[in-house]
Design an enzyme around this catalytic site. Structure first.
Site, PDB file in Angstrom:
ATOM      1  N   ARG A 166      41.377  51.023   9.925  1.00  0.00           N
ATOM      2  CA  ARG A 166      40.681  51.150   8.664  1.00  0.00           C
ATOM      3  C   ARG A 166      40.763  50.105   8.059  1.00  0.00           C
ATOM      4  NH1 ARG A 166      41.045  56.971   5.601  1.00  0.00           N
ATOM      5  NH2 ARG A 166      38.456  55.857   5.089  1.00  0.00           N
TER       6      ARG A 166
ATOM      7  N   GLN B  64      36.100  64.978   0.938  1.00  0.00           N
ATOM      8  CA  GLN B  64      36.754  65.048  -0.035  1.00  0.00           C
ATOM      9  C   GLN B  64      37.712  65.764  -1.443  1.00  0.00           C
ATOM     10  OE1 GLN B  64      35.789  62.316   1.184  1.00  0.00           O
ATOM     11  NE2 GLN B  64      36.710  61.087   2.569  1.00  0.00           N
TER      12      GLN B  64
ATOM     13  N   ASP C 251      41.120  52.147  -3.377  1.00  0.00           N
ATOM     14  CA  ASP C 251      41.489  51.598  -1.977  1.00  0.00           C
ATOM     15  C   ASP C 251      41.818  49.966  -1.944  1.00  0.00           C
ATOM     16  OD1 ASP C 251      39.005  54.157  -1.757  1.00  0.00           O
ATOM     17  OD2 ASP C 251      41.139  53.686  -0.204  1.00  0.00           O
TER      18      ASP C 251
END
Ligand code: MRU
Length: 364
Positions: A94, A207, A248
């Site tokens: 990722r 999510q 992130d």
């Protein structure tokens, strides 16, 4: 955090087999609580790609344990070469969350000093455990610092409920424990402050609706799930006191990549003078880059996540098609919120403004 009253972390070593790592399969939540074993590098890679584990901190910790599993199964003679290859494979799973690369690099640094495969197995296990511990500790401290912001608003509102809006899941499921964006919420709630959370459902994988709402329910925090486009309306009507999201990857100048849709929330927050905070452990900083929009790689995921939705039907999770089959779709996983829209960064060392000199003051 507690699940039905029992304490769990999101990743741990099997109590009877040190060569097995256990995780909670997040693709099954909130309908099923399932613990899954990882025993090879390939299984750790697959868990990250398929998002059985997800969230910046947790994919970092999983990659660290993945390196350990790779060491366990490595060849006596070629273990260093194999582990360098394992690191590359894990980093490629990722691209956006920098914690993954950060954890792999930490492991590779330790591995470079190993004289034997046995030493390497031992050192990768110690390092993976340390990364997981550190992740939980950092999130706990984020909670302490961030709760002060909630406390301040609470007293400005004369003890009235503080409404926090969050996007996606930057909760304990996204880390090893506590979470980043949710840590201040849990801390405030536990200390008796009345908090209510607006939970963006967060299409396409939901999510927020599936994971954040489940976590908050388990912890007894009042919350309301909203379709993703509701935040602006709520802010216009004074129903949001504060936005806290996770991240992130954050540049050294304070631009923050987070789940796609975060940028729009930041714009709405600015327009409505609602404070917008980003919570992150220092492992989420990318100290090498300055311009988030240009330099942060944005993951594009499979279109099937947009075309289909899954949910519970007669006690079974099923997937249904929700678009015309022939329509094209785009699935950008993240977007970048420029630092000018961010009121502050909540880190394990304290809260600072989102600019290079303030960040440097906290993190030398
Ligand atoms: O694609 P995901 O679920 O791994 O994305 C991560 C997120 O949940 C969010 O972007 C989150 O707010 C930051 S991760 C702590």
């Amino acid at each position: 955090m507690n699940v039905d009253g029992k304490h769990y972390r999101t990743i741990w070593i099997h109590p009877e087999h040190s060569g097995i790592i256990q995780i909670i399969d997040q693709t099954k939540l909130p309908f099923q609580f399932k613990v899954v074993n990882l025993d090879t590098l390939a299984s750790a890679e697959a868990a990250i790609v398929d998002m059985q584990v997800r969230g910046a901190g947790l994919i970092g910790a999983t990659a660290a344990f993945g390196m350990y599993l790779a060491a366990v199964h490595s060849d006596e003679k070629n273990f260093k070469t194999e582990l360098i290859e394992a690191g590359k494979r894990l980093i490629n799973t990722r691209p956006t969350a920098v914690n993954l690369e950060w954890a792999v690099q930490k492991q590779l640094m330790q591995i470079s000093n190993c004289k034997s495969r046995e030493a390497c197995i031992e050192t990768t296990l110690i390092t993976a455990k340390a990364i997981a511990e550190e992740d939980a500790d950092m999130c706990k401290s984020i909670g302490v610092h961030g709760a002060r912001l909630i406390e301040k608003i609470h007293s400005e509102k004369n003890g009235d409920v503080v409404n926090v809006l969050t996007h996606c899941n930057a909760g304990w499921l996204a880390f090893v424990d506590y979470g980043s964006a949710t840590a201040p919420i849990y801390q405030a709630h536990d200390s008796g402050i009345k908090v209510h959370v607006w939970v963006d459902e967060t299409r396409p994988r939901n999510q927020g609706g599936r994971l954040t709402a489940w976590e908050l329910s388990q912890h007894g925090v009042p919350h309301t799930v909203i379709p993703d486009n509701t935040g602006g309306h709520l802010m216009q009507h004074g129903l949001v006191d504060l936005v806290i999201t996770g991240a992130d990857r954050v540049t050294k100048t304070g631009d923050a990549a987070n789940k796609v849709g975060t940028y729009l929330k930041a714009l709405a927050a600015k327009d409505n003078k609602v404070p917008f905070y980003v919570a992150l452990p220092s492992s989420t900083f990318d100290w090498d880059i300055s311009d988030g929009a240009k330099e942060i790689p944005i993951e594009q995921r499979d279109g099937s996540e947009v075309r289909r939705m899954s949910g519970l039907y007669k006690n079974e999770e099923i997937e249904v098609m929700i678009l015309p089959e022939t329509s094209r779709v785009a699935n950008y996983g993240f977007d970048v919120t420029p630092s000018r829209l961010i009121s502050g960064l909540i880190t394990e060392k304290g809260v600072c403004r989102a600019n290079e000199s303030e960040i440097r003051k906290l993190f030398n």
